[in-house]
Structure formats: C-alpha cells, structure tokens
Design a protein around this motif. Structure first.
Motif: not given
Length: 420
Positions: A130-138, A147-155
């Motif tokens: 999941r991306f947070d802080g970076l979205k389609a069309g940004q 441009v700052s954002f985060s990425v979350t990896w979930t098992n």
C-alpha cells in the motif's frame, strides 16, 4: 522468468526497433542474452515454508464443524478464533479446501489496499503493498522539490517470511531526456533507514540490479504483520512531461529474485512550470548542397516569473534523410555533412555538431548560453545546410528548441528540402 520482467525487456527491444527508423543507430539487445541475464531471478516464490498439501489426520482447521460421530460435543474443545502462528500453520494447515470452504474475504466495500491484517489473512502466503502520500494522477514537478510518501508491506498469508526485500523504483518513462535504448527517468529515490536517508537511482534500468537497492532494508514478516518505510522522490529538470509509473515490489532474496506477492504501481503525472518558449521564423525553403544553407531566426522566451540563470537555443538534425520513406539504405547524415552557423556580433560563426544519446546530430550551443530575465526574449539567427560531400536524400529534418537551467522546451520541427 517472471512474465512482467520478460514483458519489460520485450518492450525495450521493441522500442529500440521502432525508433531505428528515425535514428542513426539503434542498439539491438539479443533476446536470448536478455533472458539469460534475468532468468535466475524471475520465478515466483516457491519457498518450502508453504503449507503442506495434506493435513495431519489429527488436526482440524479453525471453524470447521467436527463430525458428531467422532467428536462428542460434550468433550470437544472450541477451535481458536485468532490467526494461527507460523508454527501452528506448519503443523495444522488443512488440505486444499473445496469451494464452499474458501477463506473469509475482507468486509464488503473495503478496498484491498486498506484492509486490516486480521481481515486479509489467507492460506499460503502473499504480500500486500500500500502507498500512502502518493496517489494516481499526483503531479510531480520536474526539477522541483522532493515528494515524500510511505509504502507498507503486509503479510496477508498464514506463513512467515524470514526475508522481505522492499524495492521502490520507476518503470520506463517516455518523457525521459534520452530514450534511444531505455527510457530512464532522471532522478533519485531515497529510503529512510532509521534516521538516515539512503539515495538510489530512480529508474529500474535494463536488468534486475535495481532490486538489490532494498537488500540493506530487508526485514522478516510474520503472518498478519506489516512494515512501513518512508521514501521520497526527486525528478531532474530535464525530464519532459508525461506519466511516471512508480512501482513498489517485494522479493524473497536478491540472488534468485523470487517475487513475493504482486507489485503495486501508482501512475503520477510529471509537469514542468519552468519551460522556456521557442518560436521559429524563416525557412523551411530548400537547402542547396554546398550552398549557404537555409536561414532561421529563433526566439527563446522566459515565460516564468523568475530569471533563468543559463538559457540557450538547441538544434538537432535527424540522421536519416527521409525516415518516412522506409528506405534505410539511404545516406546517413554525419557530422561532416552538416554545417550550422550562427550570427554573432555581425559575424557568422560555425558551430560543431555530434551525435547525442538518441542518435541525432546535436549542435553544440554552449557558447550561446546567457541569463534570461523573467518575461524577456533572446533572439538568434542561424544558417543550416549540408556540405558538398553529402550524397543525396530529399529532406533534412531539423528540430529547434531551447534549454534553460536544465529544463528542455518542446521543439519546433522544420523540414527543408534538399537539392543540388
């Protein structure tokens, strides 16, 4: 080999072939060599940690009714409702369930990228990104701030991963300043490890080396657990406008490059509010071989609200004399065939040309650089022609543009005919 990797290499080879019609030289990448380079790392995850195909006869999956003939209701122990641990999964995983016993899906109306770990745990394994802080069309500004954002990896599976290698990069980008072989966006991606930011090239390039950038940030991930990492992107000023696809992925290691779960891609839009503007007058006329050339007046304007520290016109010539004809046996324009002159303080001065990264003949206009205040215009007069040693062709495709502080203006195309 992972299909997405093969497709990406196929696109590269195809792009090189398509562009060969309008370039002096197209680099050919043998497909066999491409496959050999990436074959070791393109198989899906086949870790031996996967649940056994046959469940022990004494285990019962949580939530499965116990037959009354073998387990009296007065003595049965209720099945646990919590997610089994990695150890429990290895010893009690059921055989493949029939269609009526499929895993419980996420709550209706909940996007897969935002489900909580307890609602997405699935038999077997998988990683959800999941991306947070970076979205389609940004919108991302070329040459602008980070441009700052985060990425979350979930098992989202029931097995534990001892190693998850997180990777963030950009896919091939047609707005890149050089697209002859690989359309690689110019810029950097930074990853925050603890309190330290580590910088890497933004583009994936042509192989799997980009996947090794996540090795130092690898982490274990138990069933239902998540890990979030901070990133930031900076795009160089010479990237043109277009759609930049930012990709996040996860690998089990960087030896075989076995991908865990699906990639996540966000399509952003690159914009540039610092482009110079170019207008061209004169020509196109006819170029007489060995003559004085066709005359063009080029105006470079600064339409922004701040001064350009260094602005100059840009000229390049397509090396195939008539690319629309499809005849690649024609004479190819070389630096010795072309002459370009600029009027400088009342005198005509010759400028040199040489091949650029896209196979065009680019004119060296470094000596014409100057500061350009907001709202002001600089004017240049050129003569463009071919020498007496040139051996034919009917057209001379010329592209005239400008650069300013690294930003590249859209070009104006002129195509004078050639005679004599």
């Amino acid at each position: 080999m992972n299909a997405s990797v093969i497709n990406r290499f196929a696109k590269i080879v195809t792009a090189g072939s398509a562009k060969g019609r309008s370039r002096r030289l197209a680099l050919t990448l043998p497909l066999a060599a491409v496959i050999a380079a990436g074959a070791v790392g393109c198989t899906p995850d086949s870790s031996p940690q996967a649940a056994p195909t046959t469940a022990p006869t004494l285990s019962t999956p949580a939530g499965t009714p116990t037959p009354t003939s073998t387990a009296p209701t007065t003595t049965a122990t209720p099945a646990p409702t919590t997610t089994p641990t990695a150890t429990e999964t290895a010893t009690t995983a059921p055989a493949p369930a029939p269609a009526t016993a499929a895993p419980v899906p996420a709550a209706a109306g909940t996007p897969s990228a935002t489900r909580t770990p307890t609602s997405v745990v699935k038999p077997g394994g998988g990683i959800e990104i999941r991306f947070d802080g970076l979205k389609a069309g940004q919108r991302i500004e070329a040459g602008g701030g980070t441009v700052s954002f985060s990425v979350t990896w979930t098992n989202t599976g029931t097995k534990r991963y001892d190693t998850v290698v997180p990777v963030v990069s950009s896919q091939q980008y047609e707005g890149a300043p050089c697209t002859r072989v690989l359309a690689m966006a110019h810029g950097t991606v930074e990853r925050k490890d603890g309190n330290v930011w580590h910088e890497f090239p933004l583009s994936q390039g042509g192989g799997m080396d980009y996947a090794t950038t996540g090795t130092a940030a690898a982490f274990p991930l138990a069933s239902g657990a998540s890990r979030t990492i901070q990133y930031r992107i900076h795009l160089a000023a010479d990237n043109g406008p277009g759609t930049l696809s930012v990709e996040a992925a996860s690998y089990g290691n960087t030896t075989t490059f076995n991908q865990i779960g699906n990639k996540k891609v966000v399509d952003t839009e690159v914009v540039d509010s610092h482009l110079p503007k170019v207008t061209v007058t004169g020509g196109p006329g006819a170029v007489v071989v060995g003559g004085q050339g066709t005359r063009y007046t080029v105006k470079v304007t600064n339409p922004t609200g701040s001064a350009f520290r260094s602005a100059a016109p840009a000229l390049k010539v397509q090396t195939l004399t008539d690319p629309d004809s499809g005849d690649f046996t024609q004479h190819v324009v070389s630096p010795g065939d072309l002459f370009v002159m600029v009027q400088d303080h009342g005198q005509w001065r010759a400028l040199k040309a040489d091949y650029d990264c896209d196979g065009y003949l680019a004119v060296d206009t470094t000596s014409l650089q100057r500061t350009l205040g907001a709202g002001t215009t600089a004017e240049y007069t050129f003569r463009i022609g071919v020498d007496k040693g040139w051996a034919g062709g009917t057209k001379l495709p010329v592209q005239i543009g400008a650069t300013a502080d690294g930003h590249t203006a859209p070009t104006v195309k002129v195509t004078p005919s050639v005679s004599g």
